[in-house]
Motif scaffolding. Structure first.
Motif, short mmCIF file in Angstrom:
data_model
loop_
_atom_site.label_atom_id
_atom_site.label_comp_id
_atom_site.label_asym_id
_atom_site.label_seq_id
_atom_site.Cartn_x
_atom_site.Cartn_y
_atom_site.Cartn_z
N UNK A 1 1.76 -2.45 0.68
CA UNK A 1 2.28 -1.75 -0.50
C UNK A 1 1.29 -1.82 -1.66
N UNK A 2 0.68 -2.97 -1.83
CA UNK A 2 -0.31 -3.13 -2.91
C UNK A 2 -1.50 -2.19 -2.69
N UNK A 3 -1.94 -2.09 -1.43
CA UNK A 3 -3.07 -1.21 -1.13
C UNK A 3 -2.71 0.25 -1.40
N UNK A 4 -1.52 0.65 -0.98
CA UNK A 4 -1.08 2.02 -1.21
C UNK A 4 -0.95 2.30 -2.71
N UNK A 5 -0.40 1.34 -3.44
CA UNK A 5 -0.24 1.49 -4.88
C UNK A 5 -1.60 1.63 -5.58
N UNK A 6 -2.56 0.82 -5.14
CA UNK A 6 -3.88 0.86 -5.74
C UNK A 6 -4.55 2.21 -5.47
N UNK A 7 -4.42 2.73 -4.24
CA UNK A 7 -5.00 4.04 -3.91
C UNK A 7 -4.36 5.14 -4.75
N UNK A 8 -3.04 5.08 -4.89
CA UNK A 8 -2.36 6.12 -5.66
C UNK A 8 -2.75 6.06 -7.13
N UNK A 9 -2.95 4.85 -7.66
CA UNK A 9 -3.38 4.73 -9.05
C UNK A 9 -4.79 5.28 -9.24
N UNK B 1 5.58 -13.88 7.32
CA UNK B 1 4.33 -13.18 7.62
C UNK B 1 4.52 -11.66 7.51
N UNK B 2 5.64 -11.18 8.03
CA UNK B 2 5.92 -9.74 7.97
C UNK B 2 6.06 -9.28 6.52
N UNK B 3 6.73 -10.07 5.71
CA UNK B 3 6.92 -9.73 4.30
C UNK B 3 5.58 -9.73 3.57
N UNK B 4 4.73 -10.71 3.84
CA UNK B 4 3.42 -10.75 3.17
C UNK B 4 2.55 -9.56 3.59
N UNK B 5 2.60 -9.19 4.88
CA UNK B 5 1.85 -8.01 5.34
C UNK B 5 2.36 -6.75 4.65
N UNK B 6 3.67 -6.64 4.54
CA UNK B 6 4.29 -5.48 3.91
C UNK B 6 3.89 -5.40 2.43
N UNK B 7 3.90 -6.54 1.75
CA UNK B 7 3.50 -6.58 0.35
C UNK B 7 2.04 -6.17 0.19
#
Length: 126
Positions: A22-30, A13-19
């Motif tokens: 990270x995906x949200x941060x990556x999308x914002x930065x893009x 669960x922790x790994x899926x939340x972290x992923x």
């Protein structure tokens, strides 16, 4: 066994939340990067328009001068590249100082210089 299973599910669960984070941060930065690139591209387009307009104006002035049998004086350069070819032996202190101001400390050094009345006078002396 149940403790090991519970700890693995917690970790999963922790790994899926972290992923997901990270995906949200990556999308914002893009998205930010894309917006910035569009702004830069539009700014470059305005520069191109300005340069083309200036070039067209020069062509029109040349044609007008040719048509009216007048003279057209080309605009002077605003930038020059200055290359040092000789050493300091036998050079006066004033010329040494000018070479220092132009950042020409060694033989075969080159600098771009904005041509102002002061730099034109220095280049005449050198």
């Amino acid at each position: 066994m149940s403790d090991a299973f519970a700890s693995q599910t917690k970790k999963l669960e922790a790994v899926t939340k972290l992923k997901a984070r990270r995906q949200a941060i990556l999308k914002k930065s893009q998205e930010k990067r894309n917006e910035k690139r569009m702004i830069i591209f539009k700014r470059a387009e305005t520069y191109v328009k300005q340069y083309r307009a200036a070039e067209r104006q020069l062509v029109a002035l040349r044609r007008q001068a040719k048509k009216g049998e007048n003279f057209f004086r080309e605009p002077e350069a605003k930038l020059a590249i200055v290359i040092r070819l000789k050493g300091l032996i036998g050079v006066s202190p004033k010329l040494r100082k000018i070479l220092q101001l132009l950042r020409l400390r060694q033989i075969h050094n080159a600098v771009f210089v904005r041509l102002t009345p002061a730099t034109r006078q220095m280049l005449r002396l050198v």
